[in-house]
Motif scaffolding. Structure first.
Motif, PDB file in Angstrom:
ATOM      1  N   ARG A  77      12.331   2.751  13.370  1.00 38.84           N
ATOM      2  CA  ARG A  77      12.948   3.436  12.240  1.00 38.84           C
ATOM      3  C   ARG A  77      12.976   2.561  10.997  1.00 38.84           C
ATOM      4  NH1 ARG A  77      17.660   4.220  14.249  1.00 38.84           N
ATOM      5  NH2 ARG A  77      18.745   2.579  13.110  1.00 38.84           N
ATOM      6  N   ASP A  78      13.276   1.253  11.184  1.00 35.80           N
ATOM      7  CA  ASP A  78      13.443   0.364  10.032  1.00 35.80           C
ATOM      8  C   ASP A  78      12.113  -0.161   9.496  1.00 35.80           C
ATOM      9  OD1 ASP A  78      16.135   0.770  10.343  1.00 35.80           O
ATOM     10  OD2 ASP A  78      16.432  -1.066  11.532  1.00 35.80           O
ATOM     11  N   VAL A  79      11.235  -0.537  10.414  1.00 32.68           N
ATOM     12  CA  VAL A  79       9.964  -1.133  10.005  1.00 32.68           C
ATOM     13  C   VAL A  79       8.889  -0.080   9.802  1.00 32.68           C
ATOM     14  CG1 VAL A  79       8.182  -2.789  10.683  1.00 32.68           C
ATOM     15  CG2 VAL A  79      10.582  -3.255  11.202  1.00 32.68           C
ATOM     16  N   GLY A  80       8.925   0.952  10.616  1.00 33.49           N
ATOM     17  CA  GLY A  80       7.912   1.992  10.522  1.00 33.49           C
ATOM     18  C   GLY A  80       6.956   1.927  11.683  1.00 33.49           C
ATOM     19  N   GLY A  81       6.153   2.964  11.830  1.00 36.69           N
ATOM     20  CA  GLY A  81       5.180   3.018  12.904  1.00 36.69           C
ATOM     21  C   GLY A  81       4.061   3.948  12.526  1.00 36.69           C
ATOM     22  N   SER A  82       3.106   4.058  13.400  1.00 38.02           N
ATOM     23  CA  SER A  82       1.957   4.931  13.125  1.00 38.02           C
ATOM     24  C   SER A  82       2.199   6.315  13.713  1.00 38.02           C
ATOM     25  CB  SER A  82       0.684   4.325  13.729  1.00 38.02           C
ATOM     26  OG  SER A  82       0.824   4.234  15.137  1.00 38.02           O
ATOM     27  N   SER A  83       1.742   7.340  13.009  1.00 37.74           N
ATOM     28  CA  SER A  83       1.873   8.711  13.460  1.00 37.74           C
ATOM     29  C   SER A  83       0.650   9.483  13.013  1.00 37.74           C
ATOM     30  CB  SER A  83       3.148   9.348  12.875  1.00 37.74           C
ATOM     31  OG  SER A  83       3.168  10.736  13.120  1.00 37.74           O
ATOM     32  N   THR A  84       0.171  10.357  13.879  1.00 40.21           N
ATOM     33  CA  THR A  84      -1.001  11.170  13.550  1.00 40.21           C
ATOM     34  C   THR A  84      -0.625  12.570  13.099  1.00 40.21           C
ATOM     35  OG1 THR A  84      -1.212  11.848  15.868  1.00 40.21           O
ATOM     36  CG2 THR A  84      -2.458   9.908  15.162  1.00 40.21           C
ATOM     37  N   LEU A  85       0.657  12.821  12.826  1.00 39.62           N
ATOM     38  CA  LEU A  85       1.068  14.138  12.343  1.00 39.62           C
ATOM     39  C   LEU A  85       0.380  14.436  11.011  1.00 39.62           C
ATOM     40  CD1 LEU A  85       4.895  14.160  13.081  1.00 39.62           C
ATOM     41  CD2 LEU A  85       3.135  15.458  14.252  1.00 39.62           C
ATOM     42  N   PRO A  86      -0.190  15.624  10.866  1.00 38.01           N
ATOM     43  CA  PRO A  86      -0.858  15.946   9.599  1.00 38.01           C
ATOM     44  C   PRO A  86       0.125  16.449   8.549  1.00 38.01           C
ATOM     45  CG  PRO A  86      -1.107  17.759  11.139  1.00 38.01           C
ATOM     46  CD  PRO A  86      -0.350  16.693  11.875  1.00 38.01           C
ATOM     47  N   GLY A  87      -0.362  16.637   7.351  1.00 36.48           N
ATOM     48  CA  GLY A  87       0.396  17.294   6.298  1.00 36.48           C
ATOM     49  C   GLY A  87       1.514  16.463   5.724  1.00 36.48           C
ATOM     50  N   ALA A  88       2.630  17.155   5.404  1.00 34.33           N
ATOM     51  CA  ALA A  88       3.721  16.536   4.657  1.00 34.33           C
ATOM     52  C   ALA A  88       4.395  15.411   5.423  1.00 34.33           C
ATOM     53  CB  ALA A  88       4.752  17.590   4.275  1.00 34.33           C
ATOM     54  N   GLU A  89       4.329  15.422   6.759  1.00 34.27           N
ATOM     55  CA  GLU A  89       5.018  14.404   7.555  1.00 34.27           C
ATOM     56  C   GLU A  89       4.067  13.353   8.100  1.00 34.27           C
ATOM     57  OE1 GLU A  89       9.082  15.568   9.424  1.00 34.27           O
ATOM     58  OE2 GLU A  89       7.557  16.864  10.281  1.00 34.27           O
ATOM     59  N   LYS A  90       2.934  13.193   7.498  1.00 39.35           N
ATOM     60  CA  LYS A  90       1.998  12.177   7.959  1.00 39.35           C
ATOM     61  C   LYS A  90       2.644  10.795   7.856  1.00 39.35           C
ATOM     62  CE  LYS A  90      -2.733  10.546   7.362  1.00 39.35           C
ATOM     63  NZ  LYS A  90      -4.005  10.716   6.610  1.00 39.35           N
ATOM     64  N   GLY A  91       2.673  10.057   8.960  1.00 40.07           N
ATOM     65  CA  GLY A  91       3.270   8.735   8.987  1.00 40.07           C
ATOM     66  C   GLY A  91       4.731   8.714   9.337  1.00 40.07           C
ATOM     67  N   VAL A  92       5.394   9.883   9.442  1.00 43.64           N
ATOM     68  CA  VAL A  92       6.815   9.939   9.783  1.00 43.64           C
ATOM     69  C   VAL A  92       6.936  10.102  11.289  1.00 43.64           C
ATOM     70  CG1 VAL A  92       8.996  11.146   9.463  1.00 43.64           C
ATOM     71  CG2 VAL A  92       7.380  10.946   7.560  1.00 43.64           C
ATOM     72  N   LEU A  93       7.385   9.058  11.970  1.00 45.61           N
ATOM     73  CA  LEU A  93       7.496   9.105  13.422  1.00 45.61           C
ATOM     74  C   LEU A  93       8.852   9.642  13.862  1.00 45.61           C
ATOM     75  CD1 LEU A  93       6.126   8.487  16.097  1.00 45.61           C
ATOM     76  CD2 LEU A  93       7.086   6.181  15.984  1.00 45.61           C
TER      77      LEU A  93
END
Length: 386
Positions: A77-93
């Motif tokens: 949550r704090d550092v971030g992570g990779s996500s393959t979600l497309p569209g508006a939430e790309k990168g939001v894990l």
């Protein structure tokens, strides 16, 4: 709903991959990682477990509280992570923390799950059951309202062919949506243990597809019904008299009303107009058919909660409407089936409407389609008290 489940599954898959990496950090030697694995498999006694600390690594937390991966999730949550979600939430894990009515303050996905599983499903199911039970008890104690007038006598056209076509199209679409929605909501608890996973999977897939395709038909037919019957559902003075006497349902004589009584008008406004528009709008968001809405998991979660709550309320009202239009009032179903009622039925159930027809204010035959029998003719002069 399908898009919401698919998005959640993708996020969980990404989280699982991140969790696997976090369980064995690169800085921890393999020999040191083995005891942590053994600790998860065979937890030590409470006397030998170190107490959890806020700054624990994920490996340390696995020793103190096996199965608690809070340190890893805080890092994500704090550092971030990779996500393959497309569209508006790309990168939001992981979704941000929220607190919906009835939920804890937690991430949005868990808050939505709490509202759905702890509030909407149990209380919505209980409400539907109570309403259905109340209608059954009323029918058992009271029976159908009104007298049996038969098919004879002069006729009055109560519903034109266009009105009946719009009503039946909307009613059919509503039944499909209600049944499919109930199976998707409660089928896992009621049907799955009875019919097994394979049949239940095929059934829910078919009903989910029907739900998505019938929804637009319901939206269009609902708008037509609301426009067609709008004028006759505006409140007037007679409606307050009808309400003050509960429509005569507790007595043995009906209260005079116009074409629709106050109860039917209440169903129009509180069972079709307001909840129908909300259900249609939230359903379009869930289907991703409204530009700018439904692009994120949070928007779909809010739309789903609104959709489910209002749909349950709408079904409760429509249970009463379906009852009154079929078993509850003698001759009511014939009116929607054929479009016509005889003078005796109109005089008993909608006396003020009948008086207006006899006074010539409203035509007894409103469509060009020939009536199946003689129609009521207006009087030369209005009846007394009309």
């Amino acid at each position: 709903m399908l898009r919401l489940i698919r998005s959640t599954a993708l996020a969980l898959a990404c989280a699982a991959a991140g969790q696997a990496g976090a369980q064995a950090p690169a800085s921890v030697p393999a020999a040191d990682a083995a005891p942590a694995v053994r600790a998860v498999a065979t937890p030590a006694s409470s006397a030998t477990q170190p107490p959890p600390r806020p700054d624990d690594t994920n490996a340390e937390r696995a020793r103190s509280q096996p199965g608690n991966n809070a340190p890893m999730w805080r890092t994500v949550r704090d550092v971030g992570g990779s996500s393959t979600l497309p569209g508006a939430e790309k990168g939001v894990l992981i979704q941000p923390f929220v607190q919906y009515p009835g939920s804890d303050r937690t991430n949005a996905g868990e808050a939505w799950r709490q509202v759905r599983n702890q509030w909407i499903l149990p209380y919505g199911g209980a409400l539907l059951f109570i309403v259905a039970l109340a209608v059954a008890i009323f029918y058992w104690r009271k029976g159908p309202l009104g007298r049996e007038h038969g098919d004879g006598g002069r006729l009055i056209e109560r519903f034109t062919p266009f009105e009946r076509a719009a009503h039946w199209a909307n009613a059919g679409a509503f039944v499909v949506l209600a049944v499919s929605g109930l199976v998707m909501a409660f089928g896992k608890f009621l049907l799955l243990p009875l019919i097994g996973g394979t049949l239940f999977g095929w059934l829910t897939y078919a009903l989910k597809t029907a739900h998505n395709f019938v929804g637009p038909l319901f939206a269009v037919s609902l708008l037509i019904v609301l426009v067609v019957f709008f004028r006759d559902n505006i409140a007037n003075k007679a409606d307050f008299v009808w309400l003050s006497k509960a429509g005569g349902m507790l007595g043995h004589q009906e209260v005079p009303s116009h074409r629709f009584n106050a109860g039917e008008k209440g169903i129009y406004w509180w069972g079709a107009f307001f909840p129908g528009l909300v259900v249609v709008a939230s359903g379009l968001v869930l289907d991703g058919l409204i530009p700018g809405l439904g692009d994120t998991r949070g928007q779909m979660q809010v739309a789903h909660m609104v959709h489910a709550v209002v749909a349950v309320a709408m079904m409760c009202v429509m249970i009463g409407h379906i009852y009154m239009g079929t078993l509850g009032v003698r001759g009511a179903y014939r009116a929607m089936k054929t479009g016509y009622v005889n003078e005796a039925w109109a005089h008993e159930h909608h006396e003020l409407w009948y008086d207006d027809i006899r006074a010539g204010k409203i035509p007894a035959q409103r469509s060009a389609q020939p009536a199946p029998g003689p129609t009521a003719a207006p009087l030369a002069t209005p009846r007394a008290g009309a």
